[in-house]
Scaffold this active site. Structure first.
Site: not given
Length: 490
Positions: A233, A289, A168-170, A187, A165
């Site tokens: 993706e 954010e 995009i994360h912080r 999840g 998988d």
């Protein structure tokens, strides 16, 4: 027009289109100044006004403290520009992504010697290694917890199934080889992988690819149920481009990375290790954010240990302002595609189009355009609203409009709401439904209908004319002119 295959070719393409790119050699400080400048140039979205909607992308060629590196932002901060990049009309972008999900092309593995992302290699075992010096990650504001990687494509593998998988994360740079990684509760697929590694007591290999083909950035923002766990993706990104994404093996961890990236950070997520997000600044804040508010720094977030950084020659750092129009493109377009896909399955061609507008950051608000052609169609519009909530659980408000309303013009949508909507009968509240935790009013302190933080009263605003009254709500008709005759003024 030039073809877009990676970030550099995309920038080259935008150079040839008037008004789509600005480059500057003025020295820019990555600490808040880059974002402060771009706020006025083209950030848009939910950024505090004054800001500019639909401004050009921007490349900073002279970044303080990072000789030879560049920073670009705003590549996707305009729906028109996304249309150029993906080769599609702006109003058809949701359909293009829907078709890509239905026609995926799996990624391919290429040898390391062909991977441009590994032209330069920096190992954490080197005593002079410092990820903060190698990666010119900006801060969005002067209150940020630290420099953030905001456009890092995190790629990992399920230790039980082998499924992969990308999301995009912080990611906050906390030390010379330490990065904190925030997982939104609820999840996310990489979080499920992380929990499995945690139970096994093993570090989780993660590659972070920065500066890639924008099609990959957009595709990575698809979520369940459109792309359930086990759906990589990158297959959708291949479908979007009509050719496979090229991957290569990392040099220090057992994972793959995107081969044409500008930067790759090879990392391991350490089991049982957490860090306070603002440990270096003590500001109490993380970063802005997408809803337009600065997020609170969390007391304990998982820790990534950086094993290596690889780059192209003279790499380009891609970054995004959290509440900008660029987030709207990345989050909103996949949401539009997800809603369109489910609407088509349930209601055939009743839904004409979907727009996830900037006021909701691409996640909270959707405008759905429908076309009633027979008495039996009355009521289907509200079913379309319910389907949208099922397609994307983080959606809060759905606005339903007729085919004569321009769903991409929010003034036109509000006109429909003003003249075709009565709150006592056309607003359908749905209380106590799970939402995204970053929406600040979804909290018991704000409303007693919110049993827990992240629960909300969602709503459908039916701004469509009842079918039996359509004749009484015809808009003014104007002459269809000869567009060729008036081409010089149109």
């Amino acid at each position: 027009m030039k073809k877009c295959t990676d970030l550099r070719s995309c920038i080259d393409m935008l150079r040839d289109i008037p008004g789509q790119l600005i480059e500057t050699d003025i020295e820019a400080d990555p600490h808040a100044e880059i974002s402060g400048v771009y706020r006025h140039v083209g950030a848009g979205g939910t950024v505090m006004r004054p800001t500019k909607q639909n401004g050009p992308a921007m490349v900073f060629n002279n970044v303080k403290g990072h000789p030879g590196a560049r920073v670009c932002t705003g590549i996707l901060a305009s729906r028109q520009r996304v249309g150029y990049i993906l080769g599609e009309k702006p109003e058809r972008l949701g359909f293009k992504l829907m078709e890509a999900v239905s026609n995926p092309i799996p990624p391919v593995l290429i040898p390391n010697e062909r991977a441009v992302c590994q032209q330069e290699v920096y190992l954490a075992s080197d005593p002079d290694f410092d990820v903060r010096k190698l990666v010119p990650a900006p801060t969005n504001t002067e209150e940020d917890a630290g420099p953030y990687i905001t456009m890092g494509l995190c790629y990992a593998t399920d230790p039980e199934t082998g499924e992969k998988d990308v999301t995009i994360h912080r990611l906050c740079l906390q030390g010379k080889d330490i990065i904190s990684m925030y997982f939104v509760p609820g999840g996310r697929h990489l979080d499920i992988f992380r929990e499995k590694y945690e139970k096994m007591g093993k570090p989780m290999p993660i590659s972070i690819s920065i500066g890639v083909d924008p099609a990959i950035c957009i595709a990575s923002c698809f979520e369940s149920p459109t792309t359930p766990i086990g759906y990589d993706e990158l297959h959708c990104a291949g479908g979007l481009r009509g050719e496979p994404v090229e991957l290569t093996k990392c040099l220090t961890i057992d994972e793959l990375c995107i081969a044409n990236s500008e930067y790759v950070l090879e990392c391991e997520l350490i089991p049982g290790e957490y860090i306070r997000e603002d440990i270096n600044t003590n500001t109490g804040y993380a970063m802005p954010e997408f809803p337009g508010y600065i997020g609170a720094a969390l007391p304990a977030v998982p820790v990534l240990k950086v094993k290596a950084v690889t780059t192209r020659h003279n790499p380009i750092m891609q970054t995004v302002i959290g509440p900008s129009e660029e987030h709207v493109s990345m989050a909103g377009l996949p949401t539009e595609a997800s809603i369109l896909l489910m609407e088509k399955k349930a209601l055939n061609d009743f839904v004409q189009n979907v727009y996830c507008a900037p006021f909701g950051g691409g996640k909270y608000g959707a405008v759905i355009q429908v076309k009633k052609v027979a008495p039996i169609d009355e009521g289907k519009q509200r079913q379309a609203g319910l389907i949208a909530f099922a397609a994307f659980r983080e959606l809060k408000h759905v606005f339903l409009v007729d085919e004569d309303v321009d769903l991409f013009d929010i003034n036109d949508v509000i006109w429909a709401m003003t003249t075709r909507f009565q709150a006592d009968m056309d607003m359908i509240p749905i209380p106590g439904v799970r939402l995204h935790p970053l929406e600040p009013s979804s909290d018991p302190a704000y409303s007693t209908s919110c049993r827990h933080h992240g629960c909300a009263c969602k709503a459908i605003f039916d701004c469509t004319v009842p079918f039996d009254l359509k004749d009484k709500f015809k808009r003014c008709s104007f002459m269809n002119i000869d567009k060729d005759k008036w081409a010089d003024v149109l």
